[in-house]
Motif scaffolding. Sequence first.
Motif, mmCIF file in Angstrom:
data_model
loop_
_atom_site.group_PDB
_atom_site.id
_atom_site.type_symbol
_atom_site.label_atom_id
_atom_site.label_comp_id
_atom_site.label_asym_id
_atom_site.label_seq_id
_atom_site.Cartn_x
_atom_site.Cartn_y
_atom_site.Cartn_z
ATOM 1 N N UNK A 157 0.831 -1.208 0.000
ATOM 2 C CA UNK A 157 0.000 0.000 0.000
ATOM 3 C C UNK A 157 0.867 1.260 0.000
ATOM 4 N N UNK A 158 1.890 1.251 0.830
ATOM 5 C CA UNK A 158 2.782 2.419 0.884
ATOM 6 C C UNK A 158 3.509 2.608 -0.443
ATOM 7 N N UNK A 159 3.994 1.509 -1.009
ATOM 8 C CA UNK A 159 4.692 1.586 -2.296
ATOM 9 C C UNK A 159 3.749 2.054 -3.404
ATOM 10 N N UNK A 160 2.507 1.583 -3.376
ATOM 11 C CA UNK A 160 1.539 1.973 -4.403
ATOM 12 C C UNK A 160 1.174 3.449 -4.298
ATOM 13 N N UNK A 161 1.052 3.949 -3.068
ATOM 14 C CA UNK A 161 0.753 5.382 -2.896
ATOM 15 C C UNK A 161 1.875 6.239 -3.467
ATOM 16 N N UNK A 192 -7.131 -6.238 -1.905
ATOM 17 C CA UNK A 192 -6.537 -7.297 -1.088
ATOM 18 C C UNK A 192 -6.358 -6.863 0.359
ATOM 19 N N UNK A 193 -6.128 -5.570 0.562
ATOM 20 C CA UNK A 193 -5.950 -5.066 1.928
ATOM 21 C C UNK A 193 -7.265 -4.777 2.625
ATOM 22 N N UNK A 194 -8.407 -4.842 1.888
ATOM 23 C CA UNK A 194 -9.715 -4.596 2.480
ATOM 24 C C UNK A 194 -10.071 -3.142 2.629
ATOM 25 N N UNK A 195 -9.433 -2.259 1.872
ATOM 26 C CA UNK A 195 -9.712 -0.809 1.954
ATOM 27 C C UNK A 195 -10.117 -0.263 0.589
ATOM 28 N N UNK A 196 -10.912 -1.036 -0.135
ATOM 29 C CA UNK A 196 -11.254 -0.637 -1.505
ATOM 30 C C UNK A 196 -12.139 0.598 -1.536
ATOM 31 N N UNK A 197 -12.961 0.794 -0.506
ATOM 32 C CA UNK A 197 -13.876 1.941 -0.501
ATOM 33 C C UNK A 197 -13.148 3.273 -0.361
ATOM 34 N N UNK A 198 -11.923 3.252 0.157
ATOM 35 C CA UNK A 198 -11.222 4.507 0.436
ATOM 36 C C UNK A 198 -10.674 5.186 -0.813
ATOM 37 N N UNK A 199 -10.587 4.495 -1.957
ATOM 38 C CA UNK A 199 -9.985 5.083 -3.157
ATOM 39 C C UNK A 199 -11.037 5.430 -4.202
ATOM 40 N N UNK A 200 -12.312 5.377 -3.839
ATOM 41 C CA UNK A 200 -13.354 5.639 -4.832
ATOM 42 C C UNK A 200 -13.289 7.074 -5.348
#
Length: 507
Positions: A157-161, A192-200
Amino acid sequence: MTVEVMDVSISDTKDKEPEEEVEKKDEVTVITEDLKEQIKLVERSVSTKEPRFILRVLRALPATRRKLSNPLVLRRLITHYFARAENRSDKEVLLSFLDEPMEAESSDPTPIEKPASAEKGRSATRAPASLLLETDVYLHLLVHLTLLDAKKYPEALKCSELLLAKVCSKPRRSLDLLAARCYYYHSRTHELAGTLHSIRGLLHQRLSAATLRKDFEGQAVLINCLMRNYLHYNHYDQAHKLIAKIEFPQQANNNEVARFHYYTGRIAAVRLEYSSAHTQLQLALRKAPTQHAALGFRQAVQKLSVVVQLLLGEIPERQVFRGAGLRLALAPYLQLTQAVRLGNLQRFQKVLDTHRAKFQDDHTLMLIVRLRHNVIKTGLRTISLSYSKIPLEDVAAKLALDSREDAEFIVAKAIRDGVIEAVIDHEAGYMQSKETVDVYCTREPQSVYHQRIAFCLDIHNQSVKAMRYPPKSYNKDLESAEERREREQQDLELAKEMAEEEDDSYP
């Protein structure tokens, strides 16, 4: 003779020594050289402004991903390409995401020492080349994929950000294809991290930017990511509104088009639009890659397509369940199809209870529950064809219904919907079937022919869209209409002169 044989044997051994040295080259070096060739293609795409070279690199990304198990490969590449002083901070960030190599792997053969004066002269003449943004993004993406394969989701997640911030800060036309792939893996990481709603919100923002910039590849990927985001949380209404307000780019590659048709088919099936859903799923299968390249996608589409066909009142062909790689995956759906075809409600309920968890994972349970009415209709149709007159109590027993009143209501609804041709005698308590009508006196053949013609026309239209036409520069080498007329006139005059010369030669 012996001396000559000895000379030949010695020369053969000398020729074989370099071959053995080439074979002894370690695997890490071979993979590193292969990745350097791919990076050269990326640089060539930037210099020539030809996106096909980057496309070639991205097509090989799944195979490249399997070669990154050894962290020493990426460490060598990052150290090689981030050699300048201004790239030192980025190099340290990327290296922090990679594991430390083993001592046996990190122990490289010691290079031959060269004079200091030669080293100074060479360093003065050959300085490290400046790092292209596209090369930086590609190496960063490889690091991100390595973290995903290792299931290190917080680090991923950090690398992707950081990768997405790098892509969004400098929008370049040569970066569009790489940026589209970064959007996809960014969404996949959050899923995969379960935080898909946060990037909508971020996906909507990037979709607006890609639409304004005419970035068709990024636009297609972002639309699919948003639809997957909504469907992940069962927000079918919002996904339908998104489809209604946007226009999917026709220039997108086949993989994104196939995903779009699959998501559209899922939404249409939930909204009771089964004919439209079946059409979209058939388009998704037609646009999908080969069976070995995208077997999981084909399995998901076939599962949904079987359920939609059953909801339409059709029975899928047995060949569908015998496809390569589909036999085990579609085994529960074959049992379901057999229960629906026979109209056996008890068997249908047994299959549903046995494979409920499987259907839940496949996102088809909600549609399969609707099949209960189809099973009852199929059973009623079989009963009306078998019996000219049958008591309602026997109908309830054959369909495993609770009471005679339930059977009476269901039969009445089936008669009103046109499922069966029968009459109910409420006083005597029986159902009497009418004589079978010739199917060619109805409109059913017309609807079947219309469906086949529409299918053929759709294939023709898709084939025309998939054709490649030569660029406009091709017309420069062709002659215009005036030049063609002048050439034809000159040919005619030359022919007349030749004819006159032949006439003069014969007195």
